[in-house]
Scaffold this motif. Structure first.
Motif, PDB file in Angstrom:
ATOM      1  N   VAL A  42       0.811  -1.220   0.000  1.00 56.25           N
ATOM      2  CA  VAL A  42       0.000   0.000   0.000  1.00 56.25           C
ATOM      3  C   VAL A  42       0.842   1.267   0.000  1.00 56.25           C
ATOM      4  O   VAL A  42       0.340   2.351  -0.273  1.00 56.25           O
ATOM      5  N   SER A  43       2.139   1.111   0.343  1.00 56.47           N
ATOM      6  CA  SER A  43       2.989   2.303   0.320  1.00 56.47           C
ATOM      7  C   SER A  43       4.305   1.969  -0.371  1.00 56.47           C
ATOM      8  O   SER A  43       4.715   0.808  -0.427  1.00 56.47           O
ATOM      9  N   GLY A  44       4.973   2.961  -0.883  1.00 53.03           N
ATOM     10  CA  GLY A  44       6.247   2.743  -1.560  1.00 53.03           C
ATOM     11  C   GLY A  44       7.394   2.665  -0.563  1.00 53.03           C
ATOM     12  O   GLY A  44       8.524   2.359  -0.921  1.00 53.03           O
ATOM     13  N   SER A  45       7.098   2.930   0.735  1.00 53.28           N
ATOM     14  CA  SER A  45       8.151   2.913   1.756  1.00 53.28           C
ATOM     15  C   SER A  45       7.956   1.701   2.675  1.00 53.28           C
ATOM     16  O   SER A  45       7.176   0.812   2.382  1.00 53.28           O
ATOM     17  N   ASN A  46       8.666   1.686   3.810  1.00 52.85           N
ATOM     18  CA  ASN A  46       8.520   0.581   4.763  1.00 52.85           C
ATOM     19  C   ASN A  46       7.431   0.835   5.783  1.00 52.85           C
ATOM     20  O   ASN A  46       7.327   0.132   6.780  1.00 52.85           O
ATOM     21  N   ASP A  47       6.617   1.836   5.602  1.00 51.44           N
ATOM     22  CA  ASP A  47       5.570   2.154   6.573  1.00 51.44           C
ATOM     23  C   ASP A  47       4.215   2.279   5.865  1.00 51.44           C
ATOM     24  O   ASP A  47       3.998   3.258   5.161  1.00 51.44           O
ATOM     25  N   PRO A  48       3.304   1.335   6.009  1.00 51.41           N
ATOM     26  CA  PRO A  48       3.482   0.100   6.743  1.00 51.41           C
ATOM     27  C   PRO A  48       4.299  -0.898   5.939  1.00 51.41           C
ATOM     28  O   PRO A  48       4.259  -0.897   4.711  1.00 51.41           O
ATOM     29  N   LEU A  49       4.993  -1.755   6.668  1.00 48.74           N
ATOM     30  CA  LEU A  49       5.915  -2.698   6.050  1.00 48.74           C
ATOM     31  C   LEU A  49       5.174  -3.796   5.278  1.00 48.74           C
ATOM     32  O   LEU A  49       5.575  -4.196   4.193  1.00 48.74           O
ATOM     33  N   LEU A  50       4.094  -4.254   5.893  1.00 48.56           N
ATOM     34  CA  LEU A  50       3.441  -5.444   5.339  1.00 48.56           C
ATOM     35  C   LEU A  50       2.460  -5.106   4.229  1.00 48.56           C
ATOM     36  O   LEU A  50       1.738  -4.105   4.308  1.00 48.56           O
ATOM     37  N   LYS A  51       2.433  -5.997   3.250  1.00 49.87           N
ATOM     38  CA  LYS A  51       1.401  -5.873   2.217  1.00 49.87           C
ATOM     39  C   LYS A  51       0.058  -6.232   2.834  1.00 49.87           C
ATOM     40  O   LYS A  51       0.005  -6.909   3.862  1.00 49.87           O
ATOM     41  N   ARG A  52      -1.010  -5.791   2.199  1.00 47.59           N
ATOM     42  CA  ARG A  52      -2.359  -6.077   2.704  1.00 47.59           C
ATOM     43  C   ARG A  52      -3.094  -7.006   1.730  1.00 47.59           C
ATOM     44  O   ARG A  52      -2.984  -6.838   0.508  1.00 47.59           O
ATOM     45  N   PRO A  53      -3.867  -7.980   2.265  1.00 49.16           N
ATOM     46  CA  PRO A  53      -4.585  -8.913   1.389  1.00 49.16           C
ATOM     47  C   PRO A  53      -5.945  -8.382   0.931  1.00 49.16           C
ATOM     48  O   PRO A  53      -6.706  -7.840   1.737  1.00 49.16           O
ATOM     49  N   PHE A  54      -6.249  -8.566  -0.346  1.00 53.37           N
ATOM     50  CA  PHE A  54      -7.561  -8.202  -0.883  1.00 53.37           C
ATOM     51  C   PHE A  54      -8.005  -9.266  -1.874  1.00 53.37           C
ATOM     52  O   PHE A  54      -7.215  -9.720  -2.713  1.00 53.37           O
ATOM     53  N   GLY A  55      -9.289  -9.632  -1.798  1.00 53.72           N
ATOM     54  CA  GLY A  55      -9.837 -10.625  -2.713  1.00 53.72           C
ATOM     55  C   GLY A  55      -9.973 -10.050  -4.117  1.00 53.72           C
ATOM     56  O   GLY A  55     -10.089  -8.834  -4.296  1.00 53.72           O
ATOM     57  N   ILE A  56      -9.943 -10.934  -5.114  1.00 53.86           N
ATOM     58  CA  ILE A  56     -10.190 -10.487  -6.491  1.00 53.86           C
ATOM     59  C   ILE A  56     -11.698 -10.305  -6.652  1.00 53.86           C
ATOM     60  O   ILE A  56     -12.475 -11.224  -6.397  1.00 53.86           O
ATOM     61  N   PHE A  57     -12.100  -9.121  -7.076  1.00 50.21           N
ATOM     62  CA  PHE A  57     -13.520  -8.795  -7.236  1.00 50.21           C
ATOM     63  C   PHE A  57     -14.024  -9.208  -8.621  1.00 50.21           C
ATOM     64  O   PHE A  57     -15.122  -9.713  -8.783  1.00 50.21           O
ATOM     65  N   LYS A  58     -13.208  -8.948  -9.639  1.00 44.99           N
ATOM     66  CA  LYS A  58     -13.516  -9.429 -10.981  1.00 44.99           C
ATOM     67  C   LYS A  58     -12.280  -9.236 -11.859  1.00 44.99           C
ATOM     68  O   LYS A  58     -11.336  -8.530 -11.479  1.00 44.99           O
ATOM     69  N   THR A  59     -12.325  -9.881 -13.024  1.00 48.21           N
ATOM     70  CA  THR A  59     -11.209  -9.733 -13.967  1.00 48.21           C
ATOM     71  C   THR A  59     -11.763  -9.383 -15.345  1.00 48.21           C
ATOM     72  O   THR A  59     -12.905  -9.721 -15.675  1.00 48.21           O
ATOM     73  N   ASP A  60     -10.922  -8.703 -16.103  1.00 44.11           N
ATOM     74  CA  ASP A  60     -11.249  -8.368 -17.484  1.00 44.11           C
ATOM     75  C   ASP A  60      -9.882  -8.195 -18.165  1.00 44.11           C
ATOM     76  O   ASP A  60      -9.407  -7.080 -18.333  1.00 44.11           O
ATOM     77  N   PRO A  61      -9.204  -9.357 -18.443  1.00 43.42           N
ATOM     78  CA  PRO A  61      -7.799  -9.304 -18.866  1.00 43.42           C
ATOM     79  C   PRO A  61      -7.508  -8.223 -19.897  1.00 43.42           C
ATOM     80  O   PRO A  61      -8.293  -8.070 -20.825  1.00 43.42           O
ATOM     81  N   PRO A  62      -6.446  -7.453 -19.728  1.00 43.08           N
ATOM     82  CA  PRO A  62      -5.356  -7.601 -18.757  1.00 43.08           C
ATOM     83  C   PRO A  62      -5.614  -6.909 -17.413  1.00 43.08           C
ATOM     84  O   PRO A  62      -4.661  -6.604 -16.687  1.00 43.08           O
TER      85      PRO A  62
END
Ligand SMILES: Cc1cc2nc3c(=O)[nH]c(=O)nc-3n(C[C@H](O)[C@H](O)[C@H](O)COP(=O)(O)OP(=O)(O)OC[C@H]3O[C@@H](n4cnc5c(N)ncnc54)[C@H](O)[C@@H]3O)c2cc1C
Ligand code: FES
Length: 256
Positions: A42-62
């Motif tokens: 969610v950020s380009g820095s180390n704050d917050p360090l951890l990535k956050r999980p989100f479900g896939i809502f839909k796809t329309d490749p690409p």
């Protein structure tokens, strides 16, 4: 699974604190199925360090979409992303809802838990008879009802805790009648743990197959840090990220 820089195509406020983000990734959009999730930096820095999980809502490749609620620092940072920004994303991760054909499946969504179920409606409404129960605190938390209305579902029932906009009640209010009326033999649900606990009490012993897609705090998203464990009914811990997020309802030890 791989990490890649995904371009933000749009990041639209849908209502209040709910956003829909469209991102570009051929890999994720072509390889995701309902139930899969992504870990988003969610950020380009180390704050917050951890990535956050989100479900896939839909796809329309690409392209693929995530539907998210702003609840804290990470999701607030995500809401500030602009068209053209690059975000690091790992995915698709986790398992998926099982695939069936010609079955009567009931989808049960609580609040933002509609995300993987919307994807399931898009993917499976042609090959199965789908019904939907969708509930939230108020009409301001029950989004995409118009879009869902365009799909050929056998039955749809919308509920709000406060009675605003839709029938006053919860996802369990009429569930047994809906299951009986539509010959349901399989359920897919996603929502808060309290909803799963009520579902387990109401329909856990009906002899149908129930699958739940769970949320948990996550560190890595792929099975190495153990921050996402939930207790199984066999007394052993299960990792939501790599054993799930989709489990058979009876695999989990519910509180009530
Ligand atoms: C597999 C999976 C799929 C998910 N899919 C979606 C989705 O499609 N849309 C969406 O909006 N959210 C989804 N989530 C939840 C999302 O990951 C969290 O809301 C997000 O990580 C919060 O980060 P934050 O930094 O904004 O909040 P934080 O500052 O970390 O927390 C703020 C508040 O949110 C609560 N919270 C944080 N994480 C969770 C969680 N995982 N479960 C329950 N409560 C939590 C905290 O208790 C706290 O009260 C999913 C989670 C998982 C595990
Ligand atoms: S999030 Fe690290 S093991 Fe599940």
């Amino acid at each position: 699974m791989k990490e890649e820089a995904c371009r933000v195509i749009t990041n639209t406020i849908i209502q209040g604190r709910y956003y829909l983000m469209k991102l570009e990734s051929s890999h994720i959009s072509e390889n995701s199925k309902p139930g899969n999730f992504v870990m988003v930096a969610v950020s380009g820095s180390n704050d917050p360090l951890l990535k956050r999980p989100f479900g896939i809502f839909k796809t329309d490749p690409p392209y693929f979409y995530i539907y998210y609620e702003v609840v804290g620092k990470g999701s607030e940072l995500l809401a500030s992303k602009m068209t053209g920004d690059l975000v690091m994303v790992v995915g698709p991760l986790g398992n998926t809802f099982p695939e069936y054909e010609n079955e009567n499946i009931l989808l049960v969504g609580g609040g933002r838990g509609i995300a993987p179920l919307y994807f399931a409606i898009e993917q499976y409404s042609g090959s199965n008879n789908l019904s939907l129960i969708y509930g939230a605190r108020s009409k301001d938390d029950l989004l995409f009802t118009e879009e869902i209305g365009k799909f050929a579902l056998k039955e749809k029932a919308f509920y709000t805790d406060d009675g605003s906009g839709f029938t006053k009640g919860q996802v369990t209010t009429d569930i047994k009648e809906i299951i009986e009326r539509n010959g349901i033999n399989i359920t897919f649900s996603c929502g808060p743990d309290k909803m799963f606990e009520s579902l387990n009490s109401e329909i856990g012993s009906l002899g149908i197959s129930n699958f739940v897609s769970m949320e948990a705090f996550m560190g890595c998203g792929f099975g190495i840090c153990y921050s996402c464990v939930v207790k199984g009914s066999d007394g052993k811990y299960k990792k939501v990220c790599s054993d799930g997020p989709v489990f058979r309802m009876e695999e989990i030890k519910w509180q009530i």
